[in-house]
Design an enzyme around this catalytic site. Structure first.
Site, PDB file in Angstrom:
ATOM      1  N   CYS A  77      -3.688  -0.777 -16.200  1.00  0.00           N
ATOM      2  CA  CYS A  77      -3.448   0.318 -15.112  1.00  0.00           C
ATOM      3  C   CYS A  77      -2.708  -0.404 -13.818  1.00  0.00           C
ATOM      4  O   CYS A  77      -2.876   0.365 -12.872  1.00  0.00           O
ATOM      5  CB  CYS A  77      -5.047   0.817 -14.904  1.00  0.00           C
ATOM      6  SG  CYS A  77      -6.188  -0.485 -14.252  1.00  0.00           S
ATOM      7  N   HIS A  99       0.923  -1.256   0.037  1.00  0.00           N
ATOM      8  CA  HIS A  99      -0.001  -0.040  -0.256  1.00  0.00           C
ATOM      9  C   HIS A  99       0.962   1.142   0.033  1.00  0.00           C
ATOM     10  O   HIS A  99       0.716   2.043  -0.809  1.00  0.00           O
ATOM     11  CB  HIS A  99      -0.899  -0.022   1.007  1.00  0.00           C
ATOM     12  CG  HIS A  99      -1.948   1.454   1.401  1.00  0.00           C
ATOM     13  ND1 HIS A  99      -1.498   2.240   2.163  1.00  0.00           N
ATOM     14  CD2 HIS A  99      -3.043   1.480   0.702  1.00  0.00           C
ATOM     15  CE1 HIS A  99      -2.301   3.231   1.955  1.00  0.00           C
ATOM     16  NE2 HIS A  99      -3.293   2.649   1.153  1.00  0.00           N
TER      17      HIS A  99
END
Ligand code: ADP
Ligand code: MG
Ligand code: MG
Length: 878
Positions: free
Chosen positions: A834, A457
């Site tokens: 993406c 993250h």
């Protein structure tokens, strides 16, 4: 029969793959008539064979080597191991791609006690005797270190001791007797460490040395360098064997390195350093301070004039900045190496532009010359080079998001915000980060985490924000609660200064000053040229208008991925969203979601504004709901109060959301299957925002793209799409507007690739989410795999992190399959990527090859993707 050995006269610059860069260029310089000591190259194929044969040179190859030794002897009029006229050689590594300083070289090979005695007997000059012993001690030292892995330091200690005894500072001040004594001590050291005598047979020395160079392909620093620079292990290194020329012969000799242009700035001028009475690495190793190349002119006018001429010819020939090694023996110049010089990003851009202006290179060639990975450093603030050089890192993590950051340590997102509000610069240090840390991450100059890999993250978000991040520094012992951590034996508390380098992953104590990144004029020129050649469009992954604007500045042609979950975390929305999670009925959920709708619509409107009519692809809610529920007792109580429910009920609900495998859990379009209200609300927000934008800018082509995440089956997509289409059509009708929109899906589960022909019937577009696709194809958790991937690198199972560099064989095959299956079913289908790979140069090239329409990457990688896309197209043209 394979030919494993080539004389310099048999090769040329095109034979890099076989002869390695050094060998190919020595051959090329020979062809150009330059003064090269004439030797031969043992090929990279021989290296492969060496490894296949269990790290041994087989007799066949060794016999071929000896044939070429005989040729070399003939050409040079000296004999290997001869008692009258002995030939000494260097044995040098040289891979296809240059890996400066990574592998090993041995100089003065062929010496032994007898050869030394013969040489001295043939030349009574005491200076000559000194030279012979200097060469001998160097040889024993290098051979012991490189071939037998005894370790340089023991020999260096002996030299230091000798210098101390003699009361001198430099090794040139040691005389023949001293060096003779040193050679003796070195041999004794060798025997003590290895229990055998130093090998005196030159042929045996040669064989061991060649094997050692092959072996050095596999040394730890070479392995790390290869991984960092995309160089496959399978390439192997070549070995060059060539007669020695002696820069350490006397004061009328010396050795040097030079560049035809300044490798730091790109300025066109001869740059370099020269050291008299020295050999090999002395210049680089800093045994004495070398003189600037310009001073060489006074001392060695003839050699210098010839050298200047050689430099000019080499630049003209290779049409690029050259990095050269040379030696002067008794006033006569010898070239020992040339290659395209390594350079800073700034210099790379200037040199490429200058070469175009000089009429030497075409625009396409100039674009192809720039290493896209290099551009990264131009896009972020940097440490002051001198200050960085002086600083000693105290730890290292992964260079997860480039740039430089320094500031005071804080341990939580809230503290980061609070300190920033007070005008402090902070570095956020955490075990790991989670979505609710976003605002704190934004407030920080940089982020340092103990856990997590390149797609953790922290890493993904930091790259997205263009914030420096070092992730996964497991050497840190963290105590978040007490706001203290230890690293390298030192304790760090809140407010202590720290600096992190997101490019190298280095961590420093204290503040290292930074300088702002400047984008010079050449940068724009190169990008302009790149855009002329590329076929792939480049979009950006952006969730906020700020990121979107930045990406537009850097040349993004649309948004390829807008993650909507971040929009739920801001204070007023998270409460409403938690209400929705706690709701018992669909009606209650709709009421809660209705509160969020205007916020989302506002966010989308800002994004449409920022993109000025370029496409914006909005992905619907993706993460599992448990990421949104409170974890702190106080927050739970607050929620219970707001919901008018007992705390226990809320806790039970939170517990019920727990999943053993959240990445494979109730997330993505599965949420919309359970709670279609969420998809409805998001559709309303998108369509209303688009209609408003269109009203404001009738000339813009606003055509919303709605992306459904994590599809694995066409029926599931069909179900969610129906919700979206019904809602969207209703909205458009109610507004009396006319608007087209697209509904597509992320392709990120292997089953979606396998059934792409079905899914394409329902999708207007595909967008590969290669983070999840990699995770699910490998079955590696992207948050945890960092722990064991290192073993995979060490054991040669993997060469690179599949989350950073697209796995073309497996994941890529699935992508190709999805494109091939999908396009015929739906000829209008547009396809992009993406995932994090969208900004990785080799992955971009792959996307070009399999015919994607666009790549989408974080804003600061947009220029890299533009360049990589152009290079892929240019490569194809050739
Ligand atoms: P690296 O790739 O690490 O530069 P090299 O193989 O180029 O290693 O060699 C190291 C040093 O030894 C260089 O400075 C080179 O100029 C010098 N050297 C190599 N071969 C010879 C030779 N035949 N005669 C004199 N010096 C040599
Ligand atoms: Mg070299
Ligand atoms: Mg995903």
């Amino acid at each position: 029969m394979t030919k494993y050995v080539y004389h310099f006269r048999e090769g040329n610059a095109q034979m890099r793959n076989l002869l390695g860069g050094k060998g190919a260029n020595l051959a090329e310089m020979t062809r150009l008539g330059m003064p090269i000591p004439q030797g031969f190259t043992v090929t990279t194929e021989a290296c492969t064979k060496y490894y296949e044969d269990g790290r041994k040179i087989n007799d066949e190859i060794m016999a071929e080597v000896m044939e070429y030794v005989a040729k070399m002897e003939e050409i040079n009029g000296k004999k290997f191991g001869d008692k009258k006229n002995p030939l000494l050689v260097s044995v040098r590594s040289g891979a296809r791609a240059s890996m400066p300083g990574m592998m090993d070289t041995i100089l003065n090979l062929g010496l032994n006690d007898e050869v030394v005695a013969t040489m001295i007997a043939g030349n009574p000059d005491p200076k000559f005797e000194r030279f012979v012993y200097d060469s001998y001690r160097r040889f024993i030292q290098m051979f012991s270190d490189v071939v037998m892995e005894v370790g340089k330091k023991y020999f260096e200690q002996l030299i230091d001791k000798m210098k101390e005894e003699k009361g001198v500072k430099f090794d040139v001040e040691l005389d023949a007797a001293d060096l003779k004594k040193l050679a003796g001590q070195f041999k004794a050291e060798y025997k003590e460490k290895l229990g055998t005598d130093f090998p005196s047979d030159p042929v045996e020395q040669l064989k061991l040395a060649i094997e050692a160079v092959f072996r050095s392909w596999d040394n730890p620093r070479a392995n790390v360098y290869r991984r960092d620079n995309d160089i496959p292990y399978s390439w192997g290194t070549a070995v060059n064997v060539m007669p020695m020329v002696f820069g350490n012969l006397n004061d009328n000799s010396g050795t040097g390195v030079a560049f035809t242009r300044d490798p730091a700035t790109g300025e066109k001028k001869l740059m370099g350093e020269f050291l008299t009475n020295a050999q090999g690495e002395d210049v680089v190793a800093g045994v004495r301070t070398p003189m600037p190349i310009s001073q060489m002119e006074e001392k060695f006018p003839e050699a210098f004039a010839e050298f200047v001429d050689v430099c000019k010819k080499l630049e003209e020939h290779y049409r690029d900045m050259q990095d050269m090694e040379f030696t002067v023996e008794n006033g006569k110049l010898y070239m020992l190496q040339c290659r395209s010089g390594k350079r800073t990003a700034q210099a790379a851009l200037k040199i490429a532009c200058d070469l175009v202006d000089e009429g030497v290179r075409t625009e396409a060639e100039a674009v192809a010359m720039i290493d896209p990975r290099n551009l990264d450093t131009l896009l972020h603030p940097q440490f002051d080079a001198a200050a960085l050089k002086a600083a000693v890192p105290m730890g290292k993590g992964l260079g997860a998001s480039p740039g430089a950051a320094c500031g005071k340590i804080v341990f939580s997102a809230e503290d980061a915000e609070a300190w920033k509000a007070r005008g402090e610069k902070v570095v956020l240090v955490r075990l790991e980060t989670s979505p609710e840390d976003i605002t704190g991450m934004k407030a920080a100059q940089g982020i340092l985490t103990v856990r997590g890999g390149m797609t953790s993250h922290a890493a993904v978000v930091a790259r997205g924000m263009g914030t420096c991040c070092v992730s996964g520094c497991s050497a840190i012992t963290m105590d978040e609660e007490n706001k203290v951590f230890t690293l390298a034996g030192e304790t760090f508390r809140e407010g202590d200064p720290i600096s992190i380098d997101g490019t190298t992953g280095n961590i420093y104590k204290g503040i290292i000053p930074t300088v702002d990144a400047s984008i010079a004029g050449e940068f724009g020129r190169i990008m302009g040229w790149a855009d002329k050649f590329r076929r792939l469009k480049v979009r950006t992954n952006a969730d906020t208008p700020r990121d979107a604007k930045k990406a537009r500045e850097l040349g993004a042609e649309g948004i390829g991925l807008c993650r909507t979950e971040h929009m739920f975390f801001e204070a007023d929305r998270i409460a409403a969203f938690r209400e929705m999670i706690c709701a018992d009925t669909a009606e209650e959920r709709e009421v809660a979601l209705a509160k969020i709708l205007p916020y989302q619509q506002g966010d989308f409107e800002q994004l449409y504004e920022a993109l000025e009519g370029c496409p914006v692809c909005i992905r619907f809610l993706d993460p599992p709901l448990h990421e949104f529920v409170p974890t702190e007792e106080a927050d739970i109580e607050l929620l219970a109060k707001a919901q008018n429910k007992p705390v226990e009920d809320i806790k039970a609900l939170i517990a019920s959301l727990h999943e053993f495998n959240p990445m494979m859990g109730h997330r993505g379009c599965r949420l919309a299957v359970t709670y279609p209200e969420i998809a409805k609300m998001q559709t309303r927000a998108v369509i209303r925002a688009a209609i408003n934008t269109m009203k404001k800018h009738p000339d813009w082509n606003v055509r919303p793209e709605i992306m459904i995440p994590l599809t694995c089956d066409v029926k599931e997509l069909k179900f969610v799409k129906k919700v979206v289409v019904e809602t969207a059509d209703e909205e458009i009708k109610a507004a009396g507007a006319e608007m087209e929109y697209e509904v597509g899906t992320m392709v990120e589960i292997p089953r979606a690739c396998l059934t792409a022909d079905e899914i394409a019937k329902e999708a207007d577009f595909f967008c590969f989410g290669t983070n999840d696709l990699t995770q699910m194809t490998f079955g590696f958790s992207r948050d945890d795999s960092g722990k064991f991937l290192k073993d995979y690198y060490d054991k040669k199972i993997f060469e690179s992190d599949p989350f950073a560099r697209l796995d073309q064989d497996g994941v890529g095959k699935l992508m190709k399959m999805a494109v091939t299956l999908g396009r015929p079913v739906n000829p209008k289908l547009h396809v992009g990527i993406c995932g994090e790979h969208g900004g990785d140069p080799t992955s971009v090239e792959f996307c070009h090859k399999i015919g994607l329409d666009y790549v989408s990457c974080s804003p600061f990688r947009v220029p890299i993707a533009r360049l990589a896309a152009a290079q892929a197209a240019i490569k194809e043209m050739k």
